[in-house]
Write an enzyme that holds these catalytic residues in place. Structure first.
Site, PDB file in Angstrom:
ATOM      1  N   GLY A 110       0.736  -1.268   0.000  1.00  0.00           N
ATOM      2  CA  GLY A 110       0.000   0.000   0.000  1.00  0.00           C
ATOM      3  C   GLY A 110       0.760   1.310   0.000  1.00  0.00           C
ATOM      4  O   GLY A 110       0.123   2.362   0.115  1.00  0.00           O
ATOM      5  N   SER A 129       2.074   5.245  -5.052  1.00  0.00           N
ATOM      6  CA  SER A 129       1.386   6.511  -5.326  1.00  0.00           C
ATOM      7  C   SER A 129      -0.003   6.303  -5.910  1.00  0.00           C
ATOM      8  O   SER A 129      -0.843   7.193  -5.840  1.00  0.00           O
ATOM      9  CB  SER A 129       2.224   7.337  -6.308  1.00  0.00           C
ATOM     10  OG  SER A 129       2.368   6.619  -7.517  1.00  0.00           O
ATOM     11  N   CYS A 173      -1.833   3.460  -5.133  1.00  0.00           N
ATOM     12  CA  CYS A 173      -2.457   2.379  -4.355  1.00  0.00           C
ATOM     13  C   CYS A 173      -3.579   2.911  -3.484  1.00  0.00           C
ATOM     14  O   CYS A 173      -3.441   3.971  -2.863  1.00  0.00           O
ATOM     15  CB  CYS A 173      -1.450   1.742  -3.403  1.00  0.00           C
ATOM     16  SG  CYS A 173      -0.039   1.063  -4.227  1.00  0.00           S
ATOM     17  N   SER A 195       5.904   5.431 -10.058  1.00  0.00           N
ATOM     18  CA  SER A 195       5.590   6.811 -10.485  1.00  0.00           C
ATOM     19  C   SER A 195       6.832   7.586 -10.910  1.00  0.00           C
ATOM     20  O   SER A 195       6.757   8.421 -11.800  1.00  0.00           O
ATOM     21  CB  SER A 195       4.838   7.560  -9.385  1.00  0.00           C
ATOM     22  OG  SER A 195       5.711   8.068  -8.435  1.00  0.00           O
ATOM     23  N   ARG A 208      -1.326   4.239 -14.037  1.00  0.00           N
ATOM     24  CA  ARG A 208      -2.447   3.649 -13.296  1.00  0.00           C
ATOM     25  C   ARG A 208      -1.996   2.451 -12.472  1.00  0.00           C
ATOM     26  O   ARG A 208      -1.044   1.745 -12.826  1.00  0.00           O
ATOM     27  CB  ARG A 208      -3.556   3.220 -14.255  1.00  0.00           C
ATOM     28  CG  ARG A 208      -3.176   2.078 -15.186  1.00  0.00           C
ATOM     29  CD  ARG A 208      -4.323   1.765 -16.148  1.00  0.00           C
ATOM     30  NE  ARG A 208      -4.019   0.618 -16.995  1.00  0.00           N
ATOM     31  CZ  ARG A 208      -4.782   0.242 -18.014  1.00  0.00           C
ATOM     32  NH1 ARG A 208      -5.874   0.918 -18.314  1.00  0.00           N
ATOM     33  NH2 ARG A 208      -4.457  -0.813 -18.729  1.00  0.00           N
ATOM     34  N   ARG A 239      -3.855 -10.739  -9.082  1.00  0.00           N
ATOM     35  CA  ARG A 239      -2.946 -10.011  -8.199  1.00  0.00           C
ATOM     36  C   ARG A 239      -3.672  -9.655  -6.901  1.00  0.00           C
ATOM     37  O   ARG A 239      -3.084  -9.571  -5.834  1.00  0.00           O
ATOM     38  CB  ARG A 239      -2.479  -8.730  -8.907  1.00  0.00           C
ATOM     39  CG  ARG A 239      -1.372  -7.995  -8.203  1.00  0.00           C
ATOM     40  CD  ARG A 239      -0.857  -6.839  -9.063  1.00  0.00           C
ATOM     41  NE  ARG A 239       0.437  -6.423  -8.604  1.00  0.00           N
ATOM     42  CZ  ARG A 239       0.630  -5.528  -7.634  1.00  0.00           C
ATOM     43  NH1 ARG A 239      -0.389  -4.956  -7.052  1.00  0.00           N
ATOM     44  NH2 ARG A 239       1.850  -5.220  -7.252  1.00  0.00           N
ATOM     45  N   GLU A 260      -8.193  -1.683  -6.087  1.00  0.00           N
ATOM     46  CA  GLU A 260      -7.275  -1.256  -5.016  1.00  0.00           C
ATOM     47  C   GLU A 260      -6.237  -0.291  -5.580  1.00  0.00           C
ATOM     48  O   GLU A 260      -5.105  -0.220  -5.101  1.00  0.00           O
ATOM     49  CB  GLU A 260      -6.612  -2.474  -4.358  1.00  0.00           C
ATOM     50  CG  GLU A 260      -7.586  -3.270  -3.521  1.00  0.00           C
ATOM     51  CD  GLU A 260      -6.954  -4.354  -2.669  1.00  0.00           C
ATOM     52  OE1 GLU A 260      -5.763  -4.256  -2.324  1.00  0.00           O
ATOM     53  OE2 GLU A 260      -7.675  -5.318  -2.347  1.00  0.00           O
TER      54      GLU A 260
HETATM   55  P1  XMP Z   1       4.963   4.041  -6.798  1.00  0.00           P
HETATM   56  O1  XMP Z   1       4.783   4.775  -5.516  1.00  0.00           O
HETATM   57  O2  XMP Z   1       6.382   3.946  -7.224  1.00  0.00           O
HETATM   58  O3  XMP Z   1       4.442   2.562  -6.504  1.00  0.00           O
HETATM   59  O4  XMP Z   1       4.091   4.618  -7.872  1.00  0.00           O
HETATM   60  C1  XMP Z   1       4.507   1.531  -7.442  1.00  0.00           C
HETATM   61  C2  XMP Z   1       4.157   0.204  -6.806  1.00  0.00           C
HETATM   62  O5  XMP Z   1       2.780   0.182  -6.388  1.00  0.00           O
HETATM   63  C3  XMP Z   1       2.301  -1.170  -6.412  1.00  0.00           C
HETATM   64  N1  XMP Z   1       1.030  -1.168  -7.142  1.00  0.00           N
HETATM   65  C4  XMP Z   1      -0.171  -1.135  -6.561  1.00  0.00           C
HETATM   66  N2  XMP Z   1      -0.531  -1.209  -5.260  1.00  0.00           N
HETATM   67  N3  XMP Z   1      -2.802  -1.027  -5.907  1.00  0.00           N
HETATM   68  C5  XMP Z   1      -1.866  -1.176  -4.940  1.00  0.00           C
HETATM   69  O6  XMP Z   1      -2.226  -1.248  -3.763  1.00  0.00           O
HETATM   70  C6  XMP Z   1      -2.517  -0.955  -7.233  1.00  0.00           C
HETATM   71  O7  XMP Z   1      -3.394  -0.807  -8.082  1.00  0.00           O
HETATM   72  C7  XMP Z   1      -1.127  -1.029  -7.569  1.00  0.00           C
HETATM   73  N4  XMP Z   1      -0.486  -1.030  -8.758  1.00  0.00           N
HETATM   74  C8  XMP Z   1       0.845  -1.103  -8.455  1.00  0.00           C
HETATM   75  C9  XMP Z   1       3.357  -2.011  -7.086  1.00  0.00           C
HETATM   76  O8  XMP Z   1       4.024  -2.721  -6.074  1.00  0.00           O
HETATM   77  C10 XMP Z   1       4.241  -0.980  -7.751  1.00  0.00           C
HETATM   78  O9  XMP Z   1       5.552  -1.427  -7.953  1.00  0.00           O
END
Ligand code: XMP
Length: 494
Positions: free
Chosen positions: A299, A302, A304, A361, A385, A403, A420
């Protein structure tokens, strides 16, 4: 007692709750080494891995990251054959030998040879009869006669004595042979039959990336994501040459996932990276299954919404440090995944025990990320996304619903999914190597302050001070209107 649950709850901390304390240091940032172990059998040269997300990593991102010394994890929101293709593209891009070599027959006309060279944009062709190399012809041979209406055939002007090399020739050996014999291209043969061709240009191109992450054969390293129970995909990716296969699931301490790890591991040669987790207990369970790397983060990302939708998660610095305490005993590398916004966050993640970070991100919005640039109010953006967003779970091959342990059958897909993650855009950032330059520059600066000459020294030596919200306010620029944005401190907001 219920009240005990709250009274005994531990504190959880994340990036903005701590700063690194400067240490007496004789380490200059320019001398710092940032190569790192990312799985049991693999090291890379910068501690940066791109997220397995459909707006972050396909072959283009993975190739550039490998060139710069990092690693891309090809996302799985596509069919198995599409994903296999992406893995192969990365491997082939660094392949010294051009496998689909264009050849010509000795009986072809000079005009034909000229046309093929034009269409295929090559400057020479091996001449082949029944797959056996019998000569070589180049533009230089054709040029003096092509415009004079010559009726000559390839066999009349080709060079018959062709220098060939076996497949085992290394790039440096090939370069030596080419220079010594003053030839530009070397057909690669097996038992006289043509297998490919190596050109000097390819070899020199390759030398442009001395820091690249390469496998034992010198090809770019690449990782690819699979579902927690998707053995077919894992095996196909393994066959395609993926160096690391990442089980990509929101809760890797789900006991069904833990049980299935052995099945996947027993059927692949690649290293197996497993995540995500956020606790010491999860780390113990996965290490007992002999995973080759652990990925931490429930979680923090960015995009999530897990912590909001499910109310579940552990602030990222606490999660990484709890997992790293367990992992260090068995030497299993730890990847801190999600929530990193600045280069300083990378330094903090490593200081609490991560061997590398995974970025979504920070790399989304770059030229190499999948998707088109969109212009809004005169400014450029790219889509970003979550893989648990509605768009990602219902778009692409929809390979990501598992997932989040969700299964959709029949119509009304949207109404049956509990997302999520969210969908949005991030500012367009230009080439990813410029972003990496700033991120690694910031990390090296941090390591200089902390007196850490390499990643393992950073993990051991760096110390923290816990700060308050006002400490964080003081840390950011304040009492000024920024007029010239820094490349490593973006202030662009929508
Ligand atoms: P950042 O902060 O770098 O995070 O944008 C990327 C990481 O977020 C995870 N990820 C998700 N987690 N819902 C979540 O709770 C999502 O829809 C989701 N998509 C990606 C994943 O671990 C990624 O590397």
């Amino acid at each position: 007692m219920y009240s005990k649950k709250l009274k005994e709850a531990p504190n959880g901390y994340t990036f903005d709750d701590f700063l690194l304390i400067p240490n007496a240091s004789s380490v200059e940032p320019k001398d710092v080494k940032v190569e790192t172990q990312i799985s049991r059998n693999y090291r890379i040269n910068i501690p940066i891995i791109s997220s397995a997300m459909d707006t972050v990593t396909e072959s283009k991102m993975a190739i550039t990251l490998a060139q710069e010394g990092g690693l891309g994890i090809i996302h799985r929101n596509m069919t198995i054959s599409e994903q296999v293709n992406e893995v192969k593209k990365v491997k082939q891009s660094s392949d010294l030998t051009i496998r689909d070599v264009i050849t010509i027959s000795p009986d072809a006309s000079i005009a034909e040879a000229n046309e093929i060279m034009d269409i295929e944009e090559v400057s020479g062709l091996p001449v082949v009869e029944d797959e056996i190399v019998v000569g070589i012809i180049s533009r230089r041979d054709i040029k003096p006669i092509i415009n004079k209406g010559s009726k000559k055939k390839v066999k009349d002007i080709m060079t018959e004595e062709v220098l060939t090399i076996p497949e085992s020739t290394t790039p440096d050996e090939a370069l030596d042979i080419a220079y010594e014999n003053k030839v530009e291209r070397l057909p690669v043969v097996r038992n006289g039959k043509i297998m490919g061709i190596v050109t000097i240009r390819d070899i020199l191109e390759r030398k442009k990336f001395p820091n690249a992450s390469r496998d034992k054969k010198g090809k770019f390293m690449v990782a690819a994501a699979t579902g927690p129970f998707d053995l077919e995909r894992a095996m196909a990716l393994d066959d395609a040459g993926a160096d690391i296969i990442a089980i990509d699931v929101s809760h890797a301490h789900n006991l069904h996932v833990v049980d299935y790890i052995k099945t996947i591991k027993d059927n692949i040669d690649a290293d197996l990276l497993v995540g995500n987790i956020a606790t010491a207990k999860a780390a113990e369970a996965l290490i007992a299954k002999e995973v080759d790397g652990l990925k931490v983060g429930i979680g923090p990302g960015s995009i999530c919404t897990t912590r909001i939708v499910a109310g579940v998660g552990v602030p990222q610095l606490t999660a990484v440090s709890d997992v790293a305490d367990i992992a260090r005993e068995s030497g299993i590398p730890v990847i801190a995944d999600g929530g990193l916004r600045f280069s300083g966050d990378i330094a903090k993640a490593i200081a609490v025990g991560a061997d590398a970070v995974m970025l979504g991100s920070l790399l989304a919005g770059t030229h190499e990320a999948p998707g088109d640039v969109v212009i809004m109010n005169g400014r450029k953006f790219k889509q970003y996304r979550g893989m648990g967003s509605l768009g990602a779970m219902t778009g692409g091959a929809g390979a990501g619903t598992d997932r989040y342990f969700q299964e959709v059958k029949g119509p009304m897909k949207h109404a049956k999914l509990v997302p999520e993650g969210i969908e949005g855009v991030v500012p367009y950032k230009g080439p990813v190597n410029e972003v990496l330059f700033q991120l690694i520059g910031g990390l090296k600066s941090s390591m200089g302050y902390c007196g850490a000459e390499d990643i393992s020294a950073m993990k051991e030596k760096a110390r923290f001070v816990k700060i308050t919200a006002s400490g964080m306010t003081e840390s950011h620029p304040h009492d000024i209107t920024i007029t010239n944005e820094s490349p490593n401190y973006p202030t662009t907001r929508l």
